[in-house]
Write an enzyme that holds these catalytic residues in place. Structure first.
Site, PDB file in Angstrom:
ATOM      1  N   GLU A   1      -4.004   1.163   7.832  1.00 25.46           N
ATOM      2  CA  GLU A   1      -4.092   1.737   6.481  1.00 25.46           C
ATOM      3  C   GLU A   1      -4.757   3.109   6.494  1.00 25.46           C
ATOM      4  O   GLU A   1      -4.371   3.995   5.746  1.00 25.46           O
ATOM      5  CB  GLU A   1      -4.850   0.786   5.533  1.00 25.46           C
ATOM      6  CG  GLU A   1      -4.054  -0.453   5.150  1.00 25.46           C
ATOM      7  CD  GLU A   1      -2.777  -0.112   4.379  1.00 25.46           C
ATOM      8  OE1 GLU A   1      -2.661   0.994   3.818  1.00 25.46           O
ATOM      9  OE2 GLU A   1      -1.869  -0.963   4.358  1.00 25.46           O
TER      10      GLU A   1
ATOM     11  N   TYR B   1      -7.194   2.369  -3.182  1.00 24.83           N
ATOM     12  CA  TYR B   1      -5.941   1.917  -2.590  1.00 24.83           C
ATOM     13  C   TYR B   1      -6.178   1.169  -1.278  1.00 24.83           C
ATOM     14  O   TYR B   1      -5.682   0.054  -1.074  1.00 24.83           O
ATOM     15  CB  TYR B   1      -4.973   3.102  -2.351  1.00 24.83           C
ATOM     16  CG  TYR B   1      -3.914   2.678  -1.378  1.00 24.83           C
ATOM     17  CD1 TYR B   1      -2.875   1.850  -1.802  1.00 24.83           C
ATOM     18  CD2 TYR B   1      -4.014   2.984  -0.016  1.00 24.83           C
ATOM     19  CE1 TYR B   1      -1.944   1.364  -0.904  1.00 24.83           C
ATOM     20  CE2 TYR B   1      -3.088   2.507   0.884  1.00 24.83           C
ATOM     21  CZ  TYR B   1      -2.060   1.703   0.443  1.00 24.83           C
ATOM     22  OH  TYR B   1      -1.160   1.204   1.334  1.00 24.83           O
TER      23      TYR B   1
ATOM     24  N   ASP C   1       0.200   2.991  -3.645  1.00 25.78           N
ATOM     25  CA  ASP C   1       0.272   4.270  -2.926  1.00 25.78           C
ATOM     26  C   ASP C   1       1.293   5.182  -3.615  1.00 25.78           C
ATOM     27  O   ASP C   1       1.816   4.846  -4.694  1.00 25.78           O
ATOM     28  CB  ASP C   1       0.599   4.039  -1.438  1.00 25.78           C
ATOM     29  CG  ASP C   1       2.049   3.595  -1.241  1.00 25.78           C
ATOM     30  OD1 ASP C   1       2.720   3.223  -2.227  1.00 25.78           O
ATOM     31  OD2 ASP C   1       2.521   3.631  -0.082  1.00 25.78           O
TER      32      ASP C   1
END
Ligand code: SF4
Length: 332
Positions: A39, A118, A136
């Site tokens: 991520e 996020y 996103d």
């Protein structure tokens, strides 16, 4: 009785995702460490470009403990080429701060350096099954189109609102898969310029498609105008060594990286000759970099003669690396 649209969105999306999606290496694991690394890498880089770096990074630092034990220079070197090095520094700082145990839960994740709403939601939902919507850029585009909403997705309040909308659609039994499915739809079907509405599982529920506005959404107002700039670098070689300089500690996001000198740092240079040009972009700055070779330069501080044989082990900036690639081994 009519089904609630949010139930329908989750069911259609998950059905589509289950029927086949991209086989990305971080989708084969529930290990929070691996998902966290992916991520962070995906924050500013496309999935396809991340894959080789992700695999190399995990080979070098297979566990949280190995990352925490590493030096910052080693971590940056392994990250080299992926750019946006603040991400790597944050990853390293966070690994040291964790003390060997990966924090579970959105709130604890949100406290880590380099982890925003996020990223915390993505890790919490995928690794721990927590019901948080991870939105996103791809998901923002899908939400804007499904709801036919022309608000500026660059604005914080729009993102907060869109996150709440996705939270309403979220499948609470499979939040990680739901989040990945929404992002996957944006990456592969609901793409920026010409969305493939004909093969979209949500086409029947899409307000922008119904209104013929899919191509105009989402709206993103430009905040910073692109800046064009030029740079001239020089490769000076003498007796198996190259003239270079290292950015000082504490000098910003590229601290510790080695650079080639610019033409203006070498007033005594003789017969500079252009060997190539490349482009380099950092956020909204677009550089055209001209690479020269020359001779007669002296190692005046901060410049140093660096043996060519040690270049591979140095922490080179992306610009220096691109300049050496131009030589394709011919000059070195
Ligand atoms: Fe995107 Fe078209 Fe699907 Fe709407 S129908 S979500 S615009 S791909």
């Amino acid at each position: 009785m009519r089904r609630r649209p949010e139930r329908s969105i989750a069911a259609r999306l998950l059905g589509w995702y289950d029927a086949g999606h991209r086989d990305l290496p971080w989708r084969r694991t529930r290990d929070p460490y691996r998902i966290w690394v992916s991520e962070i890498m995906l924050q500013q880089t496309r999935a396809e470009a991340v894959i080789p770096y992700y695999e190399r990074f995990l080979k070098r630092f297979p566990r949280l403990a190995s990352l925490a034990r590493a030096s910052e220079a080693d971590v940056l070197k392994c990250w080299s080429g992926l750019g946006y090095y603040t991400r790597a520094r944050h990853l390293h700082q966070a690994a040291r701060r964790m003390g060997g145990a990966f924090p579970a839960g959105y709130e604890a994740l949100r406290d880590l350096p380099g982890v925003g709403d996020y990223t915390a939601a993505a890790i919490a939902s995928i690794a721990f099954g927590e019901a948080h919507a991870a939105v996103d850029g791809n998901a923002l585009r899908v939400i804007a189109r499904l709801t036919n909403d022309a608000a500026d997705i660059g604005a914080g309040r729009t993102r907060t609102r869109f996150r709440a909308i996705a939270g309403g659609w979220l499948d609470r039994r499979r939040p990680g898969d739901f989040n990945q499915a929404l992002m996957e739809l944006g990456a592969t079907v609901c793409v920026p310029r010409a969305p493939h509405c004909g093969r979209c599982p949500l086409a029947a529920l899409c307000a922008a498609r119904r209104e013929g506005r899919a191509g105009q959404l989402p709206v993103k107002l430009r905040r910073q105008a692109p800046v064009k700039a030029t740079e001239a670098l020089v490769i000076v070689k003498r007796r198996g060594r190259i003239l270079m300089w290292q950015r000082a500690a504490g000098s910003g996001r590229l601290a510790g990286f080695w650079e080639l000198p610019s033409l203006s740092q070498l007033p005594q240079l003789r017969a500079p000759r252009v060997i190539g040009v490349f482009r380099h972009t950092i956020t909204h700055h677009h550089y055209e970099v001209t690479v020269h070779v020359g001779s007669g330069a002296r190692a005046v501080s901060p410049l140093r003669w660096v043996p060519i044989a040690t270049l591979e082990s140095l922490l080179l900036s992306t610009v220096a690396r691109k300049a050496f690639e131009i030589t394709a081994g011919g000059i070195l």
